[in-house]
Design a protein around this motif. Structure first.
Motif, PDB file in Angstrom:
ATOM      1  N   LYS A   1     -73.365  15.135 -74.618  1.00 31.55           N
ATOM      2  CA  LYS A   1     -72.351  14.948 -73.588  1.00 31.55           C
ATOM      3  C   LYS A   1     -71.718  13.564 -73.711  1.00 31.55           C
ATOM      4  N   MET A   2     -72.559  12.555 -73.946  1.00 28.85           N
ATOM      5  CA  MET A   2     -72.046  11.197 -74.113  1.00 28.85           C
ATOM      6  C   MET A   2     -71.136  11.107 -75.336  1.00 28.85           C
ATOM      7  N   GLU A   3     -71.549  11.742 -76.425  1.00 35.15           N
ATOM      8  CA  GLU A   3     -70.745  11.718 -77.646  1.00 35.15           C
ATOM      9  C   GLU A   3     -69.404  12.406 -77.424  1.00 35.15           C
ATOM     10  N   LYS A   4     -69.402  13.512 -76.705  1.00 29.55           N
ATOM     11  CA  LYS A   4     -68.141  14.207 -76.414  1.00 29.55           C
ATOM     12  C   LYS A   4     -67.234  13.338 -75.561  1.00 29.55           C
ATOM     13  N   GLN A   5     -67.815  12.643 -74.576  1.00 29.18           N
ATOM     14  CA  GLN A   5     -67.016  11.768 -73.724  1.00 29.18           C
ATOM     15  C   GLN A   5     -66.417  10.621 -74.536  1.00 29.18           C
ATOM     16  N   ARG A   6     -67.227  10.054 -75.437  1.00 29.55           N
ATOM     17  CA  ARG A   6     -66.727   8.974 -76.290  1.00 29.55           C
ATOM     18  C   ARG A   6     -65.586   9.465 -77.176  1.00 29.55           C
ATOM     19  N   GLU A   7     -65.758  10.652 -77.745  1.00 28.04           N
ATOM     20  CA  GLU A   7     -64.730  11.218 -78.617  1.00 28.04           C
ATOM     21  C   GLU A   7     -63.444  11.473 -77.826  1.00 28.04           C
ATOM     22  N   LYS A   8     -63.579  11.988 -76.622  1.00 30.97           N
ATOM     23  CA  LYS A   8     -62.424  12.245 -75.766  1.00 30.97           C
ATOM     24  C   LYS A   8     -61.698  10.929 -75.459  1.00 30.97           C
ATOM     25  N   LEU A   9     -62.467   9.897 -75.180  1.00 28.98           N
ATOM     26  CA  LEU A   9     -61.887   8.586 -74.892  1.00 28.98           C
ATOM     27  C   LEU A   9     -61.172   8.024 -76.115  1.00 28.98           C
ATOM     28  N   ARG A  10     -61.793   8.179 -77.297  1.00 27.78           N
ATOM     29  CA  ARG A  10     -61.158   7.702 -78.535  1.00 27.78           C
ATOM     30  C   ARG A  10     -59.837   8.410 -78.767  1.00 27.78           C
ATOM     31  N   LYS A  11     -59.813   9.719 -78.553  1.00 24.56           N
ATOM     32  CA  LYS A  11     -58.574  10.486 -78.746  1.00 24.56           C
ATOM     33  C   LYS A  11     -57.505  10.021 -77.777  1.00 24.56           C
ATOM     34  N   LYS A  12     -57.906   9.802 -76.540  1.00 21.72           N
ATOM     35  CA  LYS A  12     -56.953   9.361 -75.523  1.00 21.72           C
ATOM     36  C   LYS A  12     -56.379   7.995 -75.890  1.00 21.72           C
ATOM     37  N   GLU A  13     -57.242   7.080 -76.338  1.00 20.44           N
ATOM     38  CA  GLU A  13     -56.772   5.759 -76.749  1.00 20.44           C
ATOM     39  C   GLU A  13     -55.843   5.860 -77.956  1.00 20.44           C
ATOM     40  N   GLN A  14     -56.179   6.726 -78.882  1.00 20.17           N
ATOM     41  CA  GLN A  14     -55.354   6.932 -80.083  1.00 20.17           C
ATOM     42  C   GLN A  14     -53.971   7.448 -79.689  1.00 20.17           C
ATOM     43  N   GLU A  15     -53.945   8.413 -78.766  1.00 22.45           N
ATOM     44  CA  GLU A  15     -52.669   8.963 -78.305  1.00 22.45           C
ATOM     45  C   GLU A  15     -51.834   7.883 -77.620  1.00 22.45           C
ATOM     46  N   GLN A  16     -52.482   7.045 -76.813  1.00 21.35           N
ATOM     47  CA  GLN A  16     -51.752   5.965 -76.141  1.00 21.35           C
ATOM     48  C   GLN A  16     -51.181   4.983 -77.156  1.00 21.35           C
ATOM     49  N   LEU A  17     -51.961   4.666 -78.182  1.00 18.27           N
ATOM     50  CA  LEU A  17     -51.467   3.766 -79.229  1.00 18.27           C
ATOM     51  C   LEU A  17     -50.285   4.378 -79.960  1.00 18.27           C
ATOM     52  N   GLN A  18     -50.348   5.678 -80.229  1.00 23.33           N
ATOM     53  CA  GLN A  18     -49.244   6.343 -80.921  1.00 23.33           C
ATOM     54  C   GLN A  18     -47.989   6.338 -80.063  1.00 23.33           C
ATOM     55  N   ARG A  19     -48.151   6.617 -78.771  1.00 26.72           N
ATOM     56  CA  ARG A  19     -46.984   6.592 -77.873  1.00 26.72           C
ATOM     57  C   ARG A  19     -46.389   5.190 -77.805  1.00 26.72           C
ATOM     58  N   LYS A  20     -47.253   4.197 -77.720  1.00 30.75           N
ATOM     59  CA  LYS A  20     -46.786   2.818 -77.652  1.00 30.75           C
ATOM     60  C   LYS A  20     -46.065   2.446 -78.943  1.00 30.75           C
ATOM     61  N   SER A  21     -46.610   2.881 -80.055  1.00 30.78           N
ATOM     62  CA  SER A  21     -46.005   2.611 -81.357  1.00 30.78           C
ATOM     63  C   SER A  21     -44.633   3.272 -81.456  1.00 30.78           C
ATOM     64  N   LYS A  22     -44.516   4.506 -80.973  1.00 30.04           N
ATOM     65  CA  LYS A  22     -43.229   5.210 -81.004  1.00 30.04           C
ATOM     66  C   LYS A  22     -42.201   4.496 -80.140  1.00 30.04           C
ATOM     67  N   LYS A  23     -42.640   4.011 -78.965  1.00 31.98           N
ATOM     68  CA  LYS A  23     -41.725   3.293 -78.082  1.00 31.98           C
ATOM     69  C   LYS A  23     -41.245   2.010 -78.755  1.00 31.98           C
ATOM     70  N   THR A  24     -42.160   1.297 -79.406  1.00 30.70           N
ATOM     71  CA  THR A  24     -41.813   0.057 -80.096  1.00 30.70           C
ATOM     72  C   THR A  24     -40.848   0.347 -81.230  1.00 30.70           C
ATOM     73  N   ASP A  25     -41.111   1.409 -81.986  1.00 28.76           N
ATOM     74  CA  ASP A  25     -40.212   1.791 -83.083  1.00 28.76           C
ATOM     75  C   ASP A  25     -38.831   2.141 -82.548  1.00 28.76           C
ATOM     76  N   LYS A  26     -38.794   2.885 -81.454  1.00 29.43           N
ATOM     77  CA  LYS A  26     -37.512   3.289 -80.866  1.00 29.43           C
ATOM     78  C   LYS A  26     -36.749   2.073 -80.366  1.00 29.43           C
TER      79      LYS A  26
END
Length: 101
Positions: A64-89
């Motif tokens: 359960k802890m590993e799944k939560q960590r993975e979910k958090l990593r994915k969420k952080e990755q998505e936020q970084l990608q969105r931020k990167s897209k905004k910066t590029d735009k």
């Protein structure tokens, strides 16, 4: 020893019964190790059942802890990608604005 079954320690040691092996023992294997008392076998089997349940609970908690960590990593990755897209735009828009002038 905590179960007051120290009379079996020497045989368990002689047979190299460690924690991992202990969890694999059943009534017939305990009997083969010289545990002739059905009461003693019942005590060991009950304790082994408790230990297995505890291990399973810990394993599930770990998963359960590993799944939560993975979910958090994915969420952080998505936020970084969105931020990167905004910066590029923003930089693209700024470059286009400069080119128009």
């Amino acid at each position: 020893m905590s179960l007051n079954l120290e009379q079996y320690v020497s045989e368990f040691s002689a047979q190299n019964i460690n924690g991992e092996h202990l969890l694999q023992l059943d009534g017939s294997k305990l009997k083969a190790l010289g545990m002739t008392s059905s009461q003693d076998r019942a005590i060991i089997k009950k304790k082994l059942k408790e230990m297995k349940a505890s291990l399973e609970k810990a394993r599930k908690a770990q998963e359960k802890m590993e799944k939560q960590r993975e979910k958090l990593r994915k969420k952080e990755q998505e936020q970084l990608q969105r931020k990167s897209k905004k910066t590029d735009k923003s930089s693209t828009d700024a470059t286009e604005g400069t080119n128009e002038q």
